[in-house]
Design a protein around this motif. Structure first.
Motif, mmCIF file in Angstrom:
data_model
loop_
_atom_site.group_PDB
_atom_site.id
_atom_site.type_symbol
_atom_site.label_atom_id
_atom_site.label_comp_id
_atom_site.label_asym_id
_atom_site.label_seq_id
_atom_site.Cartn_x
_atom_site.Cartn_y
_atom_site.Cartn_z
ATOM 1 N N ARG A 107 0.832 -1.207 0.000
ATOM 2 C CA ARG A 107 0.000 0.000 0.000
ATOM 3 C C ARG A 107 0.864 1.254 0.000
ATOM 4 O O ARG A 107 0.558 2.232 -0.696
ATOM 5 N N MET A 108 1.937 1.244 0.801
ATOM 6 C CA MET A 108 2.837 2.404 0.840
ATOM 7 C C MET A 108 3.500 2.612 -0.524
ATOM 8 O O MET A 108 3.613 3.751 -0.998
ATOM 9 N N GLU A 109 3.917 1.513 -1.167
ATOM 10 C CA GLU A 109 4.530 1.632 -2.498
ATOM 11 C C GLU A 109 3.526 2.172 -3.515
ATOM 12 O O GLU A 109 3.877 2.997 -4.366
ATOM 13 N N ARG A 114 1.636 6.656 -6.782
ATOM 14 C CA ARG A 114 0.592 7.619 -7.128
ATOM 15 C C ARG A 114 1.097 9.051 -6.952
ATOM 16 O O ARG A 114 0.842 9.917 -7.804
ATOM 17 N N ALA A 115 1.804 9.292 -5.856
ATOM 18 C CA ALA A 115 2.343 10.629 -5.605
ATOM 19 C C ALA A 115 3.341 11.005 -6.697
ATOM 20 O O ALA A 115 3.353 12.150 -7.179
ATOM 21 N N ALA A 116 4.175 10.022 -7.097
ATOM 22 C CA ALA A 116 5.159 10.294 -8.156
ATOM 23 C C ALA A 116 4.447 10.593 -9.475
ATOM 24 O O ALA A 116 4.841 11.517 -10.210
ATOM 25 N N VAL A 117 3.393 9.861 -9.780
ATOM 26 C CA VAL A 117 2.629 10.103 -11.012
ATOM 27 C C VAL A 117 2.007 11.490 -10.970
ATOM 28 O O VAL A 117 2.027 12.235 -11.966
ATOM 29 N N GLN A 118 1.464 11.867 -9.813
ATOM 30 C CA GLN A 118 0.855 13.193 -9.688
ATOM 31 C C GLN A 118 1.907 14.293 -9.871
ATOM 32 O O GLN A 118 1.634 15.327 -10.493
#
Length: 141
Positions: A107-109, A114-118
């Motif tokens: 889940r953390m990965e 997701r944060a990196a994609v954003q």
């Protein structure tokens, strides 16, 4: 899942051993009662029945020895079943803990991805906006 099946099997085996112990205890009581009755009759038996009587007492003694051996075997089985059940329970708990840890890590990965994609999308959006502004300024000049 496999650990839980093993734990369930160990529990069933443990229950079976307990039932056998109860049956042996009942047999032990019956043998003691039988021997007590035979001992009380010893003085009343004479003649040819005396040999049969002594043979009966001997058989009860043999049964008592066999019962004692069987009780020892059951105690060993109970100890082994208990050890296996404990091991399976610990393995099941360890398995659950490991799965939970891996699930948390996954889940953390996923959240990090997701944060990196954003962030990448934001940078691309800013570049696109910047390109559009530069294009408008060139058109104006």
């Amino acid at each position: 899942m496999k650990f839980e099946k093993g734990l369930s099997t160990a529990t069933l085996l443990s229950n079976e051993v307990k039932c056998k112990q109860v049956a042996l205890l009942e047999r032990d009581i019956l043998l003691k009662n039988l021997k007590s009755v035979l001992e009380s009759l010893r003085g009343q038996v004479a003649g040819k029945y005396k040999d049969e009587f002594e043979e009966s007492v001997s058989m009860v003694d043999i049964l008592a020895v066999q019962l004692s051996k069987r009780e020892n075997e059951l105690l060993q089985q109970k100890t082994e079943v208990t050890r296996i059940a404990t091991s399976l329970k610990l393995a099941s708990e360890d398995g659950r803990r490991i799965v939970d840890e891996e699930r948390t890590n996954a889940r953390m990965e996923i959240e990090n991805a997701r944060a990196a994609v954003q962030r990448v999308q934001k940078v691309l959006q800013e570049k696109e906006n910047s390109s559009q502004r530069i294009g408008k300024q060139v058109d104006i000049d």
